[in-house]
Design a protein around this motif. Structure first.
Motif, PDB file in Angstrom:
ATOM      1  N   VAL A  57       0.409  -1.384  -0.070  1.00  0.00           N
ATOM      2  CA  VAL A  57      -0.225  -0.051   0.004  1.00  0.00           C
ATOM      3  C   VAL A  57       0.871   1.331   0.283  1.00  0.00           C
ATOM      4  O   VAL A  57       0.805   2.334  -0.870  1.00  0.00           O
ATOM      5  N   SER A  93       2.853   1.710  -3.243  1.00  0.00           N
ATOM      6  CA  SER A  93       1.820   1.905  -4.528  1.00  0.00           C
ATOM      7  C   SER A  93       1.388   3.445  -4.210  1.00  0.00           C
ATOM      8  O   SER A  93       1.289   4.055  -5.229  1.00  0.00           O
ATOM      9  N   ILE A  94       0.934   4.110  -3.415  1.00  0.00           N
ATOM     10  CA  ILE A  94       0.588   5.285  -3.146  1.00  0.00           C
ATOM     11  C   ILE A  94       1.747   6.423  -3.221  1.00  0.00           C
ATOM     12  O   ILE A  94       1.232   7.268  -3.780  1.00  0.00           O
ATOM     13  N   TYR A  95       2.524   6.064  -3.126  1.00  0.00           N
ATOM     14  CA  TYR A  95       4.825   6.455  -3.129  1.00  0.00           C
ATOM     15  C   TYR A  95       4.285   6.689  -4.708  1.00  0.00           C
ATOM     16  O   TYR A  95       4.671   7.873  -4.664  1.00  0.00           O
ATOM     17  N   LEU A 105       1.802   6.547  -7.089  1.00  0.00           N
ATOM     18  CA  LEU A 105       1.080   6.904  -7.748  1.00  0.00           C
ATOM     19  C   LEU A 105       1.239   8.542  -7.399  1.00  0.00           C
ATOM     20  O   LEU A 105       0.996   8.944  -8.620  1.00  0.00           O
ATOM     21  N   LEU A 106       1.456   9.457  -6.261  1.00  0.00           N
ATOM     22  CA  LEU A 106       1.602  10.544  -6.277  1.00  0.00           C
ATOM     23  C   LEU A 106       2.821  11.279  -6.581  1.00  0.00           C
ATOM     24  O   LEU A 106       2.946  11.836  -6.996  1.00  0.00           O
ATOM     25  N   ALA A 127       2.103   8.550   2.063  1.00  0.00           N
ATOM     26  CA  ALA A 127       2.733   7.068   2.226  1.00  0.00           C
ATOM     27  C   ALA A 127       2.721   6.423   3.052  1.00  0.00           C
ATOM     28  O   ALA A 127       2.236   5.564   3.748  1.00  0.00           O
ATOM     29  N   PHE A 158      -0.290   6.313   4.833  1.00  0.00           N
ATOM     30  CA  PHE A 158      -1.632   4.946   4.945  1.00  0.00           C
ATOM     31  C   PHE A 158      -0.621   3.638   4.616  1.00  0.00           C
ATOM     32  O   PHE A 158      -1.347   2.926   5.350  1.00  0.00           O
ATOM     33  N   LEU A 165      -8.744   2.213   0.949  1.00  0.00           N
ATOM     34  CA  LEU A 165      -8.885   2.566  -0.171  1.00  0.00           C
ATOM     35  C   LEU A 165     -10.162   4.180   0.237  1.00  0.00           C
ATOM     36  O   LEU A 165     -10.393   5.147  -0.801  1.00  0.00           O
ATOM     37  N   LEU A 192      -8.475   6.453   1.182  1.00  0.00           N
ATOM     38  CA  LEU A 192      -7.085   7.380   0.050  1.00  0.00           C
ATOM     39  C   LEU A 192      -7.813   8.478  -1.141  1.00  0.00           C
ATOM     40  O   LEU A 192      -7.990   8.780  -0.994  1.00  0.00           O
ATOM     41  N   ALA A 234      -7.705  12.334  -0.771  1.00  0.00           N
ATOM     42  CA  ALA A 234      -6.950  13.119  -2.098  1.00  0.00           C
ATOM     43  C   ALA A 234      -7.073  14.222  -2.537  1.00  0.00           C
ATOM     44  O   ALA A 234      -5.821  14.949  -3.113  1.00  0.00           O
TER      45      ALA A 234
END
Length: 485
Positions: A23, A26-28, A30-31, A107, A110, A131, A134, A138
């Motif tokens: 998680v 992935s978030i890192y 994505l950002l 990140a 989360f 999710l 998030l 966002a």
């Protein structure tokens, strides 16, 4: 332990251990892929400028050193540590460094939230809650001080909630988190407020004759928490900042992020709110104290859109244990084992983060053009034009560029009367006062958004001349003749 249970744990552990890392990574990534999105707020500019000022002067400001309307007025940089970190990140890596710092904090928050939820829930419901959090948070994921405090807020909330779940003693080991929180962001009052539900639930879980013992157990912890929150360069002054902000009253409505939620059309917030109500109607119940906490967070999010991230990050912590107990979703995994496997996951996540960071530095993002009137300032020599009446969203860039603004994002400095007068003036709700304001502050130039009503008036005033215009900003300068009344 039965052989069947051992097999279940053996299969479950990799999933439980991997999810927080996956998680977070992935978030890192994505950002960083949408890095410019984190730079959409004009306040990022002045936060970096404040950090530079602190580094140059080796001190924190106690009066305003930036604007010309409030120069020398009492003002504290209550987010000084965040601003220093952002300035350092900018000095090292430019805008990519700023985005990397903000994305890493989000990140980590989360990933930590996922880990805490997996103590009470199986992977599927835990991932669904993460999710939802998030998606809710966002819109407010921006390179500003509040995102740097998100991991601390989640860790502090997790410590208190675990004490509530286990009916344990106050989490003294978590108190240093409040010191960091108080110096990173002004919302540390929220952290102190979160102690109340823990105390109340502890009281309700004991017979009335034992209540004095419970209170005595929590009094030293609460006192130390308040003391920890005052360990800032400004002492207890940082705790009063939220009162000053909310004291702006109706002036807050002129700032988009402080407006109430808009239900004129269906959006993600309303959809998730309705989905939650439907879920509760299926027989899921929440203990009274936790219900009050979630309702309080919901109230904050409804009253001010910027508080949605508080609801997103904290509400799942309070709901996880009741949800796990009532719906047979309780975690069956112990995180204490398989250290080598956990270390491998850490190295893998670090590798993903390093690759994503490298791409970000190779293709650095840039702040939003709508908040960056660089071309207008360069083309008109605005730095030497004299006092400038600027659009609210341009104040941060003016400070960053070394130009004293008329107004910027520091609402606690300007106060409700000044902000309200400014808003009425440039919107021409009070046309005579707009003309008076130009003379009162000796305005020699204006830097406004093209759709600002005052722009059309300045085009028609014989004492003013349009000298520049693009899709971002319009510049007028005062002529040598007196302005027409």
């Amino acid at each position: 332990m039965s052989e069947q249970l051992l097999k279940v744990n053996a299969r479950a552990f990799p999933t439980y251990a991997a999810m927080p890392w996956l998680v977070a990574a992935s978030i890192y990534a994505l950002l960083l892929a949408v890095g410019a999105r984190l730079l959409n707020d004009p306040d990022t500019y002045w936060h970096i400028a404040v950090g530079r000022w602190i580094a140059e002067h080796h001190a924190v400001p106690t009066t305003d050193p930036f604007s010309f309307t409030m120069h020398g007025a009492h003002w504290i940089a209550f987010e000084w540590l965040s601003e220093l970190l952002y300035a350092a990140a900018f000095a090292v890596g430019g805008w990519a460094g700023v985005v990397v710092l903000a994305a890493a904090a989000i990140a980590i928050a989360f990933g930590l939230l996922t880990r805490l939820l997996l103590r009470e829930l199986s992977p599927t419901p835990a991932l669904l809650l993460v999710l939802a959090a998030l998606v809710l948070a966002a819109p407010h994921m921006l390179a500003r001080p509040h995102v740097l405090v998100l991991p601390i807020m989640v860790a502090w909330g997790g410590a208190l909630v675990r004490t509530m779940d286990d009916h344990g003693k106050p989490p003294y080991a978590a108190l240093p988190l409040l010191v960091l929180w108080a110096n990173l962001h002004g919302s540390v009052v929220l952290g102190l407020g979160m102690i109340g539900p823990a105390v109340l639930e502890a009281l309700l879980g004991e017979p009335r004759q034992l209540w004095p013992r419970v209170i005595l157990r929590w009094i030293p912890f609460s006192a130390l928490a308040v003391l920890a929150s005052c360990l800032t360069p400004y002492g207890a002054g940082s705790l009063l900042v939220p009162l000053t902000t909310f004291g702006l009253g109706d002036a807050l409505n002129t700032i988009i992020e402080w407006r109430p939620q808009d239900f004129s059309h269906l959006d993600v917030f309303e959809f998730l709110l309705l989905a939650s109500i439907f879920a509760l109607s299926r027989g899921f119940t929440v203990p009274p104290v936790r219900t009050l906490v979630v309702l309080g967070l919901l109230h904050f999010a409804l009253a001010h859109a910027r508080n949605t991230d508080l609801l997103a990050m904290l509400a799942p912590l309070y709901l996880a244990a009741p949800l796990g107990r009532q719906m047979a979703l309780k975690s069956a995994c112990d995180f204490s084992g398989a250290l080598a496997f956990n270390r491998t996951l850490g190295f893998a996540a670090a590798g993903v983060a390093a690759i994503a960071s490298g791409i970000a530095f190779a293709h650095p993002p840039l702040p939003s053009a709508q908040n960056t009137p660089q071309a207008a300032i360069s083309a008109t020599g605005l730095a030497k034009a004299g006092p400038v009446l600027n659009d609210y969203s341009f104040g941060g860039y003016l400070i960053y560029s070394g130009i004293a603004p008329f107004i910027d994002g520091r609402g606690e400095l300007y106060g409700k009367d000044f902000i309200s007068r400014y808003s009425r003036a440039i919107s021409l709700s009070n046309l005579p006062d707009f003309l008076k304001l130009l003379d009162q502050y000796g305005i020699r130039a204006t830097l406004l958004s093209p759709d600002t009503p005052a722009v059309a008036l300045l085009d028609r005033l014989p004492g003013w001349k349009r000298v520049y215009a693009d899709r971002v900003a319009v510049v007028h300068k005062r002529r040598d003749i007196p302005a027409h009344r």
